[in-house]
Design a protein around this motif. Structure first.
Motif, PDB file in Angstrom:
ATOM      1  N   TYR A 169      35.022  52.971  27.349  1.00 42.96           N
ATOM      2  CA  TYR A 169      35.645  51.931  28.314  1.00 42.96           C
ATOM      3  C   TYR A 169      34.682  51.123  28.862  1.00 42.96           C
ATOM      4  CZ  TYR A 169      39.862  55.277  28.424  1.00 42.96           C
ATOM      5  OH  TYR A 169      40.981  56.205  28.257  1.00 42.96           O
ATOM      6  N   LYS A 170      35.078  49.860  28.970  1.00 43.13           N
ATOM      7  CA  LYS A 170      34.430  48.960  29.416  1.00 43.13           C
ATOM      8  C   LYS A 170      35.056  48.328  30.901  1.00 43.13           C
ATOM      9  CE  LYS A 170      32.472  44.250  29.161  1.00 43.13           C
ATOM     10  NZ  LYS A 170      32.504  42.958  28.132  1.00 43.13           N
ATOM     11  N   THR A 178      36.416  49.363  23.945  1.00 43.68           N
ATOM     12  CA  THR A 178      35.357  48.428  23.296  1.00 43.68           C
ATOM     13  C   THR A 178      34.510  49.619  22.523  1.00 43.68           C
ATOM     14  OG1 THR A 178      33.693  46.821  23.282  1.00 43.68           O
ATOM     15  CG2 THR A 178      33.731  48.472  24.991  1.00 43.68           C
ATOM     16  N   ALA A 184      43.314  51.416  29.171  1.00 45.80           N
ATOM     17  CA  ALA A 184      42.589  50.065  28.787  1.00 45.80           C
ATOM     18  C   ALA A 184      43.744  49.036  28.944  1.00 45.80           C
ATOM     19  CB  ALA A 184      42.248  50.145  27.374  1.00 45.80           C
ATOM     20  N   GLY A 185      43.630  47.972  29.448  1.00 52.82           N
ATOM     21  CA  GLY A 185      44.448  46.649  29.773  1.00 52.82           C
ATOM     22  C   GLY A 185      44.714  46.704  31.119  1.00 52.82           C
ATOM     23  N   GLU A 186      44.389  47.553  32.197  1.00 54.08           N
ATOM     24  CA  GLU A 186      44.535  47.560  33.643  1.00 54.08           C
ATOM     25  C   GLU A 186      43.904  46.432  34.072  1.00 54.08           C
ATOM     26  OE1 GLU A 186      44.900  51.028  36.795  1.00 54.08           O
ATOM     27  OE2 GLU A 186      42.852  50.178  36.734  1.00 54.08           O
ATOM     28  N   PHE A 187      44.427  45.732  34.978  1.00 51.52           N
ATOM     29  CA  PHE A 187      44.044  44.655  35.622  1.00 51.52           C
ATOM     30  C   PHE A 187      44.468  44.493  37.204  1.00 51.52           C
ATOM     31  CE2 PHE A 187      43.661  40.064  37.150  1.00 51.52           C
ATOM     32  CZ  PHE A 187      42.516  39.777  36.882  1.00 51.52           C
ATOM     33  N   SER A 218      38.922  44.860  35.710  1.00 54.06           N
ATOM     34  CA  SER A 218      39.547  44.864  34.317  1.00 54.06           C
ATOM     35  C   SER A 218      38.945  45.994  33.658  1.00 54.06           C
ATOM     36  CB  SER A 218      39.707  43.544  33.670  1.00 54.06           C
ATOM     37  OG  SER A 218      38.366  43.156  33.312  1.00 54.06           O
ATOM     38  N   THR A 219      39.851  46.650  32.999  1.00 52.22           N
ATOM     39  CA  THR A 219      39.362  47.880  32.133  1.00 52.22           C
ATOM     40  C   THR A 219      39.834  47.767  30.717  1.00 52.22           C
ATOM     41  OG1 THR A 219      39.440  49.379  34.165  1.00 52.22           O
ATOM     42  CG2 THR A 219      39.256  50.260  31.644  1.00 52.22           C
ATOM     43  N   THR A 220      38.754  47.744  29.710  1.00 53.85           N
ATOM     44  CA  THR A 220      39.228  47.496  28.190  1.00 53.85           C
ATOM     45  C   THR A 220      38.725  48.543  27.267  1.00 53.85           C
ATOM     46  OG1 THR A 220      37.200  46.031  27.875  1.00 53.85           O
ATOM     47  CG2 THR A 220      39.468  45.057  28.468  1.00 53.85           C
ATOM     48  N   GLY A 271      49.182  46.302  33.943  1.00 51.54           N
ATOM     49  CA  GLY A 271      48.641  47.172  32.947  1.00 51.54           C
ATOM     50  C   GLY A 271      48.446  48.769  33.337  1.00 51.54           C
TER      51      GLY A 271
END
Length: 268
Positions: free
Chosen positions: A72-73, A64, A35-38, A60-62, A261
Motif C-alpha cells: 500500500y502507498k 503498488t 486501495a483507491g480511498e481519497f 490517498s491510498t493506492t 473510494g
C-alpha cells in the motif's frame, strides 16, 4: 516559524494520529480501507476570534510495488492557500509504504515551509517483535543527519494511520488510554490516545456524523501534553471528520470535505 505555520503543522500531525492505538511490529489484517480511498479536508485558523480558511489537505491510498513486493502507498499533500501564503508558505508531501498486512516499509516527507526545505526518510527492518529504524534528515543547507532507533512499536504518522484504522473501538470506555511511539527523520516520541465517548459532528460536506471523540497526547521530553481532540466515524471506516486544536497561541481545526473510494458505506 510563525503562529500560522505552527498551527498547520499541528493540524497535520493530529489528522494522522487518528486511532493510533495498539500498534506492534507483527502484521495485522486490514479491515478498514481499500486501495483507491481519497479523503480531503479544509484547514482553518482562528485569527482574532474569526475562523479563516488557511489551506487544504488530502490523503490517498493506492496499491503498488515496493522493492519487489506488493504494498500500500499512502500519500498526504497539504498546502496553505494564497491568503495564508502572504504570511507563510507551506507545501508538505508525505509518502509511506506498508505491506498488505500493514507492516511499515518506508516513509518520506518533503517539507517546504517558508525558506526551509527539509527531507525526512525512515527505513524499517524487523527482527521478530523488534524494529530497527534507519532515520535520515536532509536540511535546507544540504547537510544530512542520520540516526538509528530500535523500538518494538515505532511507526511514522502515515503507517500508524493505515494500521490503526483496523482496530475495533466498540468496547472502549470513557478514559481508556493506549500508548505508542511516533518516528520521523530525527526523533521518536512516546504518545497516547484517550477515549472521550461519542458525539455528532458536522463536516464541510453538508453531512453530520456519529463520531468517537479522541484526545491525542505526546511527550517530547517535558511531560505529556494534549495536542488535539479529534472525531472519527463510529463505523468500520474510522474516517477522521473533525480535528480541534487548543494551542497556547490560538486555535485551529480541520474539517472533512469529501470521502471517496471508502471500503464500506459510511454508516455513522
Amino acid at each position: 516559524m510563525n503562529t500560522q505555520a505552527k498551527k498547520l503543522r499541528l493540524l497535520l500531525i493530529a489528522l494522522l494520529m487518528t486511532l493510533s492505538v495498539g500498534v506492534h511490529a507483527q502484521g495485522m489484517a486490514n479491515t478498514a480501507f481499500k486501495a483507491g480511498e481519497f479523503l480531503s479536508y479544509n484547514l482553518y485558523f482562528n485569527w482574532k476570534f474569526v475562523w479563516i480558511k488557511a489551506g487544504n489537505a488530502s490523503l490517498s491510498t493506492t496499491l503498488t510495488r515496493f522493492k519487489g513486493q506488493n504494498a500500500y502507498k499512502a500519500s498526504l499533500n497539504a498546502s496553505t492557500n494564497s491568503r495564508a501564503d502572504k504570511f507563510y508558505i507551506i507545501r508538505d508531501n508525505l509518502t509511506a509504504y506498508c505491506t498488505g498486512n500493514l507492516v511499515p516499509l518506508f516513509y518520506s516527507k518533503t517539507t517546504h515551509e517558508g525558506d526551509r526545505r527539509n527531507l525526512d526518510e525512515v527505513n524499517y527492518t524487523f527482527n521478530g517483535s523488534r524494529c530497527t529504524i534507519k532515520q535520515r534528515r536532509r536540511k535546507t543547507d544540504g547537510s544530512n543527519h542520520y540516526k538509528t532507533t530500535v523500538k518494538s512499536n515505532a511507526f511514522d504518522m502515515l503507517s500508524v494511520f493505515l494500521r490503526a484504522r483496523s482496530w475495533d473501538a466498540a468496547h472502549w470506555r470513557t478514559g481508556y488510554k493506549v500508548g505508542f511511539n511516533i518516528v520521523d527523520g530525527n526523533s521518536c516520541n512516546p504518545a497516547y490516545i484517550q477515549y472521550g465517548g461519542k458525539t455528532n459532528i458536522s463536516g464541510d460536506n453538508g453531512h453530520k456524523y456519529r463520531c468517537l471523540k479522541l484526545s491525542y497526547f505526546e511527550n517530547e521530553g517535558k511531560g505529556y501534553k494534549r495536542i488535539a481532540t479529534f472525531y472519527v466515524t463510529d463505523d468500520k471506516n474510522h474516517i477522521p471528520v473533525l480535528i480541534d486544536l487548543n494551542l497556547k497561541f490560538g486555535s485551529a481545526k480541520a474539517k472533512i470535505v469529501s470521502i471517496r473510494g471508502n471500503r464500506y458505506p459510511v454508516e455513522a
